[in-house]
Design a protein around this motif. Structure first.
Motif, mmCIF file in Angstrom:
data_model
loop_
_atom_site.group_PDB
_atom_site.id
_atom_site.type_symbol
_atom_site.label_atom_id
_atom_site.label_comp_id
_atom_site.label_asym_id
_atom_site.label_seq_id
_atom_site.Cartn_x
_atom_site.Cartn_y
_atom_site.Cartn_z
ATOM 1 N N ASN A 55 0.687 -1.234 -0.036
ATOM 2 C CA ASN A 55 -0.034 0.163 -0.005
ATOM 3 C C ASN A 55 0.776 1.222 0.082
ATOM 4 O OD1 ASN A 55 -2.390 -1.419 0.112
ATOM 5 N ND2 ASN A 55 -2.259 -1.577 2.491
ATOM 6 N N ASP A 56 2.168 1.255 0.422
ATOM 7 C CA ASP A 56 2.857 2.376 0.381
ATOM 8 C C ASP A 56 3.149 2.905 -0.858
ATOM 9 O OD1 ASP A 56 5.171 4.047 1.637
ATOM 10 O OD2 ASP A 56 6.312 2.828 0.297
ATOM 11 N N PRO A 57 2.858 4.241 -0.898
ATOM 12 C CA PRO A 57 2.757 5.085 -2.397
ATOM 13 C C PRO A 57 4.396 5.044 -2.761
ATOM 14 C CG PRO A 57 1.558 6.369 -0.610
ATOM 15 C CD PRO A 57 2.121 5.204 0.201
ATOM 16 N N MET A 58 5.344 5.203 -2.021
ATOM 17 C CA MET A 58 6.674 5.222 -2.640
ATOM 18 C C MET A 58 7.167 3.964 -3.227
ATOM 19 S SD MET A 58 8.239 8.389 -2.567
ATOM 20 C CE MET A 58 9.722 7.584 -2.984
ATOM 21 N N THR A 59 6.666 2.907 -2.527
ATOM 22 C CA THR A 59 6.820 1.516 -2.899
ATOM 23 C C THR A 59 6.262 1.220 -4.493
ATOM 24 O OG1 THR A 59 7.412 0.888 -0.764
ATOM 25 C CG2 THR A 59 7.094 -0.954 -2.312
ATOM 26 N N ALA A 255 28.729 15.975 2.289
ATOM 27 C CA ALA A 255 27.755 15.623 1.603
ATOM 28 C C ALA A 255 26.643 16.507 1.198
ATOM 29 C CB ALA A 255 26.963 14.251 2.510
ATOM 30 N N ALA A 256 26.190 16.638 0.155
ATOM 31 C CA ALA A 256 25.254 17.602 -0.251
ATOM 32 C C ALA A 256 23.550 16.707 -0.478
ATOM 33 C CB ALA A 256 25.437 18.253 -1.663
ATOM 34 N N ARG A 257 23.514 15.874 -0.872
ATOM 35 C CA ARG A 257 22.236 15.100 -1.134
ATOM 36 C C ARG A 257 22.257 13.526 -0.345
ATOM 37 N NH1 ARG A 257 22.210 13.716 -7.438
ATOM 38 N NH2 ARG A 257 23.896 12.473 -6.867
ATOM 39 N N TYR A 258 20.597 13.448 0.295
ATOM 40 C CA TYR A 258 20.461 12.267 1.160
ATOM 41 C C TYR A 258 19.512 11.513 0.222
ATOM 42 C CZ TYR A 258 18.661 9.913 4.901
ATOM 43 O OH TYR A 258 18.210 9.030 6.091
ATOM 44 N N PHE A 259 19.582 10.312 -0.200
ATOM 45 C CA PHE A 259 18.906 9.367 -1.196
ATOM 46 C C PHE A 259 18.119 8.506 0.075
ATOM 47 C CE2 PHE A 259 22.351 10.149 -4.082
ATOM 48 C CZ PHE A 259 21.571 10.532 -5.106
ATOM 49 N N ALA A 260 16.820 9.060 0.016
ATOM 50 C CA ALA A 260 16.076 8.270 1.252
ATOM 51 C C ALA A 260 15.718 7.078 0.900
ATOM 52 C CB ALA A 260 14.774 9.176 1.295
ATOM 53 N N HIS A 261 15.519 6.088 1.741
ATOM 54 C CA HIS A 261 14.843 4.871 1.871
ATOM 55 C C HIS A 261 13.458 4.870 1.711
ATOM 56 C CE1 HIS A 261 13.607 0.785 2.889
ATOM 57 N NE2 HIS A 261 14.889 0.251 2.612
ATOM 58 N N ARG A 262 12.850 4.031 0.890
ATOM 59 C CA ARG A 262 11.469 4.071 0.323
ATOM 60 C C ARG A 262 10.419 4.161 1.676
ATOM 61 N NH1 ARG A 262 9.665 -1.207 0.430
ATOM 62 N NH2 ARG A 262 11.018 -2.520 0.010
ATOM 63 N N ARG A 263 11.088 3.470 2.822
ATOM 64 C CA ARG A 263 10.324 3.274 3.880
ATOM 65 C C ARG A 263 10.434 4.485 4.983
ATOM 66 N NH1 ARG A 263 11.861 -2.335 4.464
ATOM 67 N NH2 ARG A 263 10.170 -3.712 3.263
ATOM 68 N N GLU A 264 11.340 5.434 4.778
ATOM 69 C CA GLU A 264 11.638 6.657 5.628
ATOM 70 C C GLU A 264 10.411 7.295 5.690
ATOM 71 O OE1 GLU A 264 15.516 8.096 6.214
ATOM 72 O OE2 GLU A 264 15.969 7.400 4.335
ATOM 73 N N SER A 265 9.852 7.831 6.802
ATOM 74 C CA SER A 265 8.667 8.651 6.769
ATOM 75 C C SER A 265 8.826 10.254 6.633
ATOM 76 C CB SER A 265 8.409 8.894 8.448
ATOM 77 O OG SER A 265 9.075 9.320 9.322
ATOM 78 N N PRO A 283 14.230 8.511 -4.673
ATOM 79 C CA PRO A 283 14.662 7.980 -5.818
ATOM 80 C C PRO A 283 12.900 7.312 -6.425
ATOM 81 C CG PRO A 283 16.150 7.363 -4.114
ATOM 82 C CD PRO A 283 14.944 8.048 -3.574
ATOM 83 N N ASP A 284 12.890 7.225 -7.734
ATOM 84 C CA ASP A 284 11.891 6.554 -8.416
ATOM 85 C C ASP A 284 12.231 5.104 -8.758
ATOM 86 O OD1 ASP A 284 13.524 7.259 -10.393
ATOM 87 O OD2 ASP A 284 12.211 7.985 -11.599
ATOM 88 N N LEU A 285 13.414 4.742 -8.473
ATOM 89 C CA LEU A 285 14.124 3.299 -8.845
ATOM 90 C C LEU A 285 14.835 2.961 -7.568
ATOM 91 C CD1 LEU A 285 15.074 3.799 -12.886
ATOM 92 C CD2 LEU A 285 13.394 2.235 -11.634
#
Length: 372
Positions: A55-59, A255-265, A283-285
């Motif tokens: 159900n998670d939208p990001m996933t 560091a300048a960017r933080y690539f979020a895990h899809r489950r991070e709130s 990320p979308d992939l």
């Protein structure tokens, strides 16, 4: 609207089940390892890939992108709204009964999934393949070798709940099904270090050849990028300590960017952006594909997670350095599994081609690097 059906070359004998974008990526890696071929070449080796959609939208968004890549490879994608209401599991399982019984080979991304375990009680396939679901694969193989019940590492040590007890017969049946015997072959396709290999189980290395063949090489920038984890969301690491560590690492390594895990709130990520100044990227992939497409920092910073094993493989041949920061035991929550620290240390200690960073001391704001 469900994604359209993909092309195929006949009734498939292979049925694959995935519930996350990384699982789908690793099914494509496994298929490529079976039948390597140039990109975009027509293939007669397509199979049916069943997405048991969460159900998670990001996933869901990442899964839809990955599903398009799977269709481009010649596979049929069957999208199941497996969690879309009370009756959804019954509809999903009912619709899969016939394909399950016809399949000669089942490929799965998460043997801990109750959905997958239930489906395993239906099939009589003579060949079962488990593809990587990250660090959980290491725990799965160990539990199978020791004859233990299948429990995710961050839950192990706790007392089984009512649902666990109710589902115990199905879980036990799935474990027996995943145990090799004369008429059943079991393969584990993994990029993780596998030590305690159960008798009769075939372990095949995932080298991310499909990812390197289809994408990149990336443009490498001078700075550093950070990779997020869901250790806070799974109750393993304290949120305040995690944010302090992220801020200290970002400052120490530029560091300048933080690539979020899809489950991070969303709440944690907003706080992280405000307190650290990092640009949060959703990320979308899967990150392996994002990094391979580029641009990506010359240094990629991570805490113990799957990517410390997979990114060096996906980025092989580039100048990118993957650096991993250990988890300080003081960061763990009171609810963390007794095995958490040892498991996370093992994830870091067994990683190849990465640089080790000492755990960030709370309040110090510095991190000491050491080659590993």
């Amino acid at each position: 609207m469900s994604p359209r059906a993909g092309k195929n070359t006949g009734t498939p004998h292979t049925l694959a089940f995935v519930e996350s974008p990384v699982q789908l990526l690793n099914v494509l890696e496994w298929a490529h390892a079976q039948h390597p071929r140039p990109a975009r070449e027509e293939s007669g080796t397509g199979f049916t890939l069943v997405v048991l959609s969460p159900n998670d939208p990001m996933t869901r968004g990442q899964l839809r992108r990955m599903a398009e890549l799977a269709r481009d490879e010649g596979h049929t994608v069957r999208w199941e709204e497996a969690r879309g209401g009370t009756m959804a599991p019954f509809r999903t399982i009912g619709g899969l009964m016939s394909p399950l019984r016809r399949a000669d080979r089942i490929v799965m991304g998460d043997p801990f999934s109750r959905y997958v375990q239930l489906l395993l009680t239906i099939t009589r396939a003579a060949e079962l393949v488990v593809v990587d679901d990250g660090t959980a694969t290491m725990e799965f193989v160990g539990q199978l070798a020791r004859g233990e019940r299948l429990v995710r590492w961050h839950r192990k040590g706790g007392r089984p709940g009512p649902r666990d007890l109710l589902f115990a017969p199905v879980s036990s049946s799935a474990r027996r099904r995943l145990t090799p015997r004369a008429d059943r072959r079991v393969e584990v396709f993994s990029s993780m270090p596998i030590e305690d290999i159960p008798e009769g189980v075939t372990v095949t290395s995932n080298t991310f050849a499909w990812t390197r063949d289809r994408f990149g090489p990336p443009r490498v920038t001078k700075g550093a990028d950070m990779v997020g984890t869901s250790l806070v969301e799974t109750g393993v690491v304290d949120a305040d300590r995690y944010l302090e560590a992220v801020g200290a690492l970002a400052k120490a390594h530029g560091a300048a960017r933080y690539f979020a895990h899809r489950r991070e709130s969303a709440e944690k990520l907003h706080r992280l952006a405000v307190e650290t100044g990092l640009e949060v990227v959703r990320p979308d992939l899967p990150l392996e594909l994002i990094a391979r497409r580029g641009p990506i920092g010359r240094t990629v910073l991570s805490f113990p997670s799957t990517v410390v094993h997979t990114l060096p493989l996906a980025l092989s041949g580039t100048d990118v350095r993957v650096a991993v920061c250990d988890i300080d035991p003081a960061w763990l929550t009171d609810h963390a599994s007794p095995r958490a620290q040892g498991f996370l240390s093992g994830v870091t200690g067994t990683a190849r081609d990465v640089h080790r960073l000492a755990a960030v001391s709370s309040g110090v704001g510095s991190a000491v690097g050491s080659a590993g």
